[in-house]
Design a protein around this motif. Structure first.
Motif, PDB file in Angstrom:
ATOM      1  N   GLU A  78       0.740  -1.482   0.065  1.00 32.99           N
ATOM      2  CA  GLU A  78      -0.115  -0.094   0.085  1.00 32.99           C
ATOM      3  C   GLU A  78       0.699   1.225   0.047  1.00 32.99           C
ATOM      4  OE1 GLU A  78      -2.710  -0.112   3.247  1.00 32.99           O
ATOM      5  OE2 GLU A  78      -3.453  -2.193   2.536  1.00 32.99           O
ATOM      6  N   GLU A  79       2.092   1.104   0.646  1.00 35.55           N
ATOM      7  CA  GLU A  79       2.856   2.466   0.585  1.00 35.55           C
ATOM      8  C   GLU A  79       3.958   2.282  -0.187  1.00 35.55           C
ATOM      9  OE1 GLU A  79       3.599   3.689   4.671  1.00 35.55           O
ATOM     10  OE2 GLU A  79       1.381   3.205   5.277  1.00 35.55           O
ATOM     11  N   GLY A  80       4.404   1.143  -0.739  1.00 38.83           N
ATOM     12  CA  GLY A  80       5.506   1.064  -1.833  1.00 38.83           C
ATOM     13  C   GLY A  80       6.861   0.831  -1.295  1.00 38.83           C
ATOM     14  N   TYR A  81       6.912   0.594   0.031  1.00 35.65           N
ATOM     15  CA  TYR A  81       8.569   0.606   0.448  1.00 35.65           C
ATOM     16  C   TYR A  81       8.998  -0.882   0.250  1.00 35.65           C
ATOM     17  CZ  TYR A  81       7.741   4.593   3.501  1.00 35.65           C
ATOM     18  OH  TYR A  81       7.585   6.076   3.939  1.00 35.65           O
ATOM     19  N   GLN A  82      10.241  -0.835  -0.376  1.00 37.04           N
ATOM     20  CA  GLN A  82      10.774  -2.124  -0.804  1.00 37.04           C
ATOM     21  C   GLN A  82      11.397  -2.678   0.242  1.00 37.04           C
ATOM     22  OE1 GLN A  82      10.603  -2.741  -4.371  1.00 37.04           O
ATOM     23  NE2 GLN A  82       8.741  -1.241  -3.740  1.00 37.04           N
ATOM     24  N   ILE A  83      10.706  -3.303   0.938  1.00 38.21           N
ATOM     25  CA  ILE A  83      11.372  -4.196   2.140  1.00 38.21           C
ATOM     26  C   ILE A  83      11.470  -5.603   1.426  1.00 38.21           C
ATOM     27  CG2 ILE A  83      10.676  -5.177   4.421  1.00 38.21           C
ATOM     28  CD1 ILE A  83       8.701  -2.735   4.590  1.00 38.21           C
ATOM     29  N   LEU A  84      12.602  -5.866   1.509  1.00 40.83           N
ATOM     30  CA  LEU A  84      13.192  -7.067   1.180  1.00 40.83           C
ATOM     31  C   LEU A  84      12.916  -8.268   2.134  1.00 40.83           C
ATOM     32  CD1 LEU A  84      16.201  -5.936  -0.883  1.00 40.83           C
ATOM     33  CD2 LEU A  84      13.910  -5.977  -1.639  1.00 40.83           C
ATOM     34  N   THR A  85      12.808  -9.386   1.619  1.00 40.53           N
ATOM     35  CA  THR A  85      12.823 -10.985   2.229  1.00 40.53           C
ATOM     36  C   THR A  85      13.702 -11.887   1.476  1.00 40.53           C
ATOM     37  OG1 THR A  85      10.942 -11.852   1.079  1.00 40.53           O
ATOM     38  CG2 THR A  85      10.611 -10.208   2.833  1.00 40.53           C
ATOM     39  N   HIS A  86      13.769 -12.914   2.051  1.00 45.81           N
ATOM     40  CA  HIS A  86      14.374 -14.215   1.472  1.00 45.81           C
ATOM     41  C   HIS A  86      14.053 -14.547  -0.024  1.00 45.81           C
ATOM     42  CE1 HIS A  86      11.042 -16.568   2.901  1.00 45.81           C
ATOM     43  NE2 HIS A  86      11.304 -17.627   1.984  1.00 45.81           N
ATOM     44  N   ASN A  87      12.748 -13.993  -0.305  1.00 42.13           N
ATOM     45  CA  ASN A  87      12.361 -14.148  -1.766  1.00 42.13           C
ATOM     46  C   ASN A  87      12.668 -13.226  -2.591  1.00 42.13           C
ATOM     47  OD1 ASN A  87      10.553 -16.322  -1.216  1.00 42.13           O
ATOM     48  ND2 ASN A  87       9.111 -14.843  -0.338  1.00 42.13           N
ATOM     49  N   ASP A  88      13.432 -12.169  -2.115  1.00 45.05           N
ATOM     50  CA  ASP A  88      14.090 -11.125  -3.030  1.00 45.05           C
ATOM     51  C   ASP A  88      15.540 -11.180  -2.899  1.00 45.05           C
ATOM     52  OD1 ASP A  88      11.484  -9.723  -3.402  1.00 45.05           O
ATOM     53  OD2 ASP A  88      11.838  -9.422  -1.296  1.00 45.05           O
ATOM     54  N   ARG A  89      16.129 -11.592  -2.089  1.00 41.80           N
ATOM     55  CA  ARG A  89      17.558 -11.891  -2.055  1.00 41.80           C
ATOM     56  C   ARG A  89      18.046 -13.286  -1.377  1.00 41.80           C
ATOM     57  NH1 ARG A  89      19.749  -6.236  -1.984  1.00 41.80           N
ATOM     58  NH2 ARG A  89      18.678  -5.683  -3.893  1.00 41.80           N
ATOM     59  N   SER A  90      19.039 -13.796  -1.964  1.00 38.08           N
ATOM     60  CA  SER A  90      19.531 -14.982  -1.563  1.00 38.08           C
ATOM     61  C   SER A  90      20.072 -15.249  -0.024  1.00 38.08           C
ATOM     62  CB  SER A  90      20.369 -15.690  -2.511  1.00 38.08           C
ATOM     63  OG  SER A  90      21.493 -15.063  -2.623  1.00 38.08           O
ATOM     64  N   GLU A  91      20.748 -13.939   0.231  1.00 39.18           N
ATOM     65  CA  GLU A  91      21.551 -13.944   1.473  1.00 39.18           C
ATOM     66  C   GLU A  91      20.660 -13.528   2.804  1.00 39.18           C
ATOM     67  OE1 GLU A  91      21.975  -9.685  -0.117  1.00 39.18           O
ATOM     68  OE2 GLU A  91      22.172 -11.692  -0.845  1.00 39.18           O
ATOM     69  N   LEU A  92      19.426 -13.152   2.583  1.00 35.97           N
ATOM     70  CA  LEU A  92      18.300 -13.131   3.423  1.00 35.97           C
ATOM     71  C   LEU A  92      17.830 -14.462   3.960  1.00 35.97           C
ATOM     72  CD1 LEU A  92      16.662 -10.062   2.482  1.00 35.97           C
ATOM     73  CD2 LEU A  92      18.283 -10.180   4.219  1.00 35.97           C
ATOM     74  N   LYS A  93      17.553 -14.963   5.229  1.00 37.89           N
ATOM     75  CA  LYS A  93      17.137 -15.928   5.778  1.00 37.89           C
ATOM     76  C   LYS A  93      15.446 -15.882   5.868  1.00 37.89           C
ATOM     77  CE  LYS A  93      21.152 -17.545   8.038  1.00 37.89           C
ATOM     78  NZ  LYS A  93      22.152 -16.558   8.383  1.00 37.89           N
ATOM     79  N   PRO A  94      14.868 -16.957   5.981  1.00 31.62           N
ATOM     80  CA  PRO A  94      13.485 -16.766   6.209  1.00 31.62           C
ATOM     81  C   PRO A  94      13.183 -15.878   7.524  1.00 31.62           C
ATOM     82  CG  PRO A  94      13.760 -18.767   5.033  1.00 31.62           C
ATOM     83  CD  PRO A  94      14.938 -18.228   5.332  1.00 31.62           C
ATOM     84  N   GLY A  95      12.322 -14.998   7.630  1.00 23.99           N
ATOM     85  CA  GLY A  95      12.029 -14.237   8.712  1.00 23.99           C
ATOM     86  C   GLY A  95      12.987 -13.000   8.867  1.00 23.99           C
ATOM     87  N   GLN A  96      13.791 -12.722   7.846  1.00 23.59           N
ATOM     88  CA  GLN A  96      14.671 -11.397   7.824  1.00 23.59           C
ATOM     89  C   GLN A  96      14.218 -10.413   6.794  1.00 23.59           C
ATOM     90  OE1 GLN A  96      18.841 -13.087   7.211  1.00 23.59           O
ATOM     91  NE2 GLN A  96      19.275 -12.838   9.112  1.00 23.59           N
TER      92      GLN A  96
END
Length: 195
Positions: A52-70
């Motif tokens: 709704e606000e367009g903030y690009q909050i990345l998760t493990h689906n977006d970056r391989s170095e992020l773990k689930p829950g990050q």
């Protein structure tokens, strides 16, 4: 990590302020739950900040170095976001049609949730076919779904394509779309793209 009582507003306002004051720092779900005053809906508020606000909050689906829950916010500048398109009338119609009952687990609005008795059942509207896959906000594509099921239901009704089907889709795409896929993969796998 602080839960600043001076920040006015609900959980979404507190999460927004926390992300904006921690740009470039990886945060985990426990930290964000704390910031949101231990609200069970904290993950939904994060999704609202994205959609709704367009903030690009990345998760493990977006970056391989992020773990689930990050989670990671790299830039304070929001992208164009989706407006809420479901009217109050449509929401009331769908909830009434579904008997104020979750269409996945059968939990009834306001009662203790059968899978988590510490939580009261809160109903939301969920898409049968997700908007990202071409679904609409038409009542025929909407159903009542509880918070517990909604947290794990993101695109759950869709089957994951195997490699062959995925490659066929990429090959059929325009060159511009193929380049966008390449850019996205290079962002998701920065270490592997350097090799």
């Amino acid at each position: 990590m602080s839960n600043d009582p001076k920040i006015k507003g609900g959980a979404k306002a507190k999460l927004r302020a926390h992300f904006l004051s921690n740009i470039g720092r990886i945060m985990d779900s426990e930290e964000l739950r704390f910031v949101a005053d231990n609200q069970s809906e904290w993950a939904r508020r994060v999704r609202e900040l994205r959609t709704e606000e367009g903030y690009q909050i990345l998760t493990h689906n977006d970056r391989s170095e992020l773990k689930p829950g990050q989670y990671l916010l790299e830039t304070p500048k929001p992208q164009p976001a989706f407006a809420r398109a479901i009217s109050k009338e449509t929401r009331a119609f769908v909830l009434d049609r579904n008997g104020f009952t979750c269409q996945m687990c059968g939990a009834v609005a306001g009662e203790a949730h059968p899978y988590d008795t510490t939580r009261k059942t809160r109903l939301h509207l969920g898409h049968v076919i997700d908007k990202s896959m071409g679904g609409t906000d038409d009542p025929s594509n909407l159903r009542a779904i509880c918070s517990v099921c909604n947290e794990g239901a993101s695109n759950a009704t869709l089957t994951r394509p195997d490699l062959q089907k995925l490659l066929i889709q990429v090959r059929r795409a325009t060159s511009q779309d193929q380049l966008e896929v390449l850019r996205w993969l290079m962002k998701k796998f920065p270490k592997q793209s350097q090799a």
